[in-house]
Design a protein around this motif. Structure first.
Motif, short mmCIF file in Angstrom:
data_model
loop_
_atom_site.label_atom_id
_atom_site.label_comp_id
_atom_site.label_asym_id
_atom_site.label_seq_id
_atom_site.Cartn_x
_atom_site.Cartn_y
_atom_site.Cartn_z
N LYS A 1 35.99 13.68 3.52
CA LYS A 1 35.15 14.81 3.95
C LYS A 1 35.85 15.67 5.01
CE LYS A 1 30.71 12.54 2.92
NZ LYS A 1 29.39 12.18 3.48
N HIS B 1 33.00 10.08 1.02
CA HIS B 1 31.97 9.91 -0.01
C HIS B 1 32.55 9.06 -1.13
CE1 HIS B 1 29.16 10.72 -3.27
NE2 HIS B 1 30.23 10.96 -4.01
N GLY B 2 31.72 8.23 -1.72
CA GLY B 2 32.11 7.50 -2.94
C GLY B 2 30.91 7.41 -3.85
N LEU C 1 23.91 19.13 5.19
CA LEU C 1 24.84 18.45 4.30
C LEU C 1 25.69 19.48 3.54
CD1 LEU C 1 25.29 15.50 3.44
CD2 LEU C 1 23.49 15.80 1.72
N HIS D 1 19.54 15.11 -3.09
CA HIS D 1 19.07 15.24 -1.71
C HIS D 1 18.31 16.54 -1.43
CE1 HIS D 1 21.11 11.60 -0.59
NE2 HIS D 1 22.25 12.04 -1.04
N MET E 1 34.26 1.52 2.10
CA MET E 1 33.71 2.63 2.90
C MET E 1 32.81 2.14 4.02
SD MET E 1 32.57 5.04 -0.30
CE MET E 1 31.23 5.80 0.59
N ARG F 1 32.84 1.32 -2.42
CA ARG F 1 31.66 1.37 -1.53
C ARG F 1 31.78 0.33 -0.41
NH1 ARG F 1 28.09 5.55 -1.67
NH2 ARG F 1 26.44 4.12 -1.09
N1 LIG Z 1 19.33 10.69 7.73
C1 LIG Z 1 20.42 11.44 7.56
N2 LIG Z 1 20.76 12.39 8.45
C2 LIG Z 1 21.87 13.14 8.28
N3 LIG Z 1 22.71 13.02 7.23
C3 LIG Z 1 22.41 12.08 6.33
C4 LIG Z 1 21.26 11.24 6.43
N4 LIG Z 1 21.24 10.41 5.36
C5 LIG Z 1 22.32 10.72 4.64
N5 LIG Z 1 23.02 11.72 5.21
C6 LIG Z 1 24.25 12.33 4.73
O1 LIG Z 1 24.14 12.54 3.34
C7 LIG Z 1 25.19 11.88 2.65
C8 LIG Z 1 24.65 11.38 1.34
O2 LIG Z 1 23.66 10.41 1.59
P1 LIG Z 1 23.57 9.08 0.72
O3 LIG Z 1 22.29 8.44 1.01
O4 LIG Z 1 23.92 9.41 -0.70
O5 LIG Z 1 24.70 8.20 1.42
P2 LIG Z 1 26.02 7.59 0.85
O6 LIG Z 1 25.88 7.36 -0.61
O7 LIG Z 1 26.43 6.44 1.69
O8 LIG Z 1 27.02 8.73 1.18
P3 LIG Z 1 27.87 9.57 0.19
O9 LIG Z 1 26.92 10.11 -0.86
O10 LIG Z 1 28.46 10.64 1.06
O11 LIG Z 1 28.86 8.60 -0.34
C9 LIG Z 1 25.63 10.77 3.60
O12 LIG Z 1 26.99 10.40 3.43
C10 LIG Z 1 25.40 11.39 4.95
O13 LIG Z 1 26.55 12.13 5.38
#
Ligand SMILES: Nc1ncnc2c1ncn2[C@@H]1O[C@H](COP(=O)(O)OP(=O)(O)OP(=O)(O)O)[C@@H](O)[C@H]1O
Length: 149
Positions: free
Chosen positions: A9, A115-116, A61, A52, A88, A85
């Protein structure tokens, strides 16, 4: 054999952590079959983060992922999604275990280095979003006979 998409990122690119992040994935035996530096435009970001939409952090985001260059890659290997994962660590760096990429390097939940993809369906969708088929390179390494045999 499985493929998954990773994104180093914008925070990690700005902080000079690209090599460190890619190294940690390579050291787990994962094989890069696609890799490039690019800027993500709003349309691709919306497709990538469609699940999201409507959440309180959605606009932040999108603003963040489009804020500067990212490095996108496709890694391949047995159980590539799960291994990526695990390498990460948890989304929130405060909860990510030391020894994981986020546990060691991430500063905030929004700016969390990598991100993954989290499922085979998402991996396939996300790889198609960021790479054309002719950008992915199939090859074999001598070491694959041990770790994939
Ligand atoms: N509560 C939150 N507040 C701020 N940003 C958030 C929050 N929850 C998730 N995010 C952001 O949104 C991204 C996507 O959320 P997700 O739940 O898919 O997490 P992830 O699968 O671990 O991350 P990614 O999709 O980036 O691999 C997260 O990586 C994070 O940067």
């Amino acid at each position: 054999m499985e493929r998954t998409l990773i994104i180093v990122k914008p925070d990690a690119v700005q902080r000079g952590l690209v090599g460190e992040v890619l190294r940690r994935l390579e050291q787990r035996g994962l094989r890069f079959v696609g890799l490039k530096l690019m800027k993500v435009d709003r349309e691709v970001a919306e497709r990538h983060y469609a699940e999201h939409r409507g959440k309180p952090f959605y606009e932040d985001l999108l603003a963040f992922i489009t804020s500067g260059p990212v490095v996108v890659g496709v890694v391949e290997g047995p159980r590539a999604i799960e291994i990526t994962r695990k390498t990460m660590g948890k989304t929130d760096p405060a909860q990510a275990e030391p020894g994981t990429i986020r546990g060691d390097l991430a500063l905030t939940i929004g700016q969390n280095v990598i991100h993954g993809s989290d499922s085979p369906e998402k991996a396939s969708y996300e790889i198609g979003l960021f790479f054309r088929e002719d950008e992915l390179v199939s090859y074999e390494r001598a070491i694959d006979r041990w770790i994939m045999g």
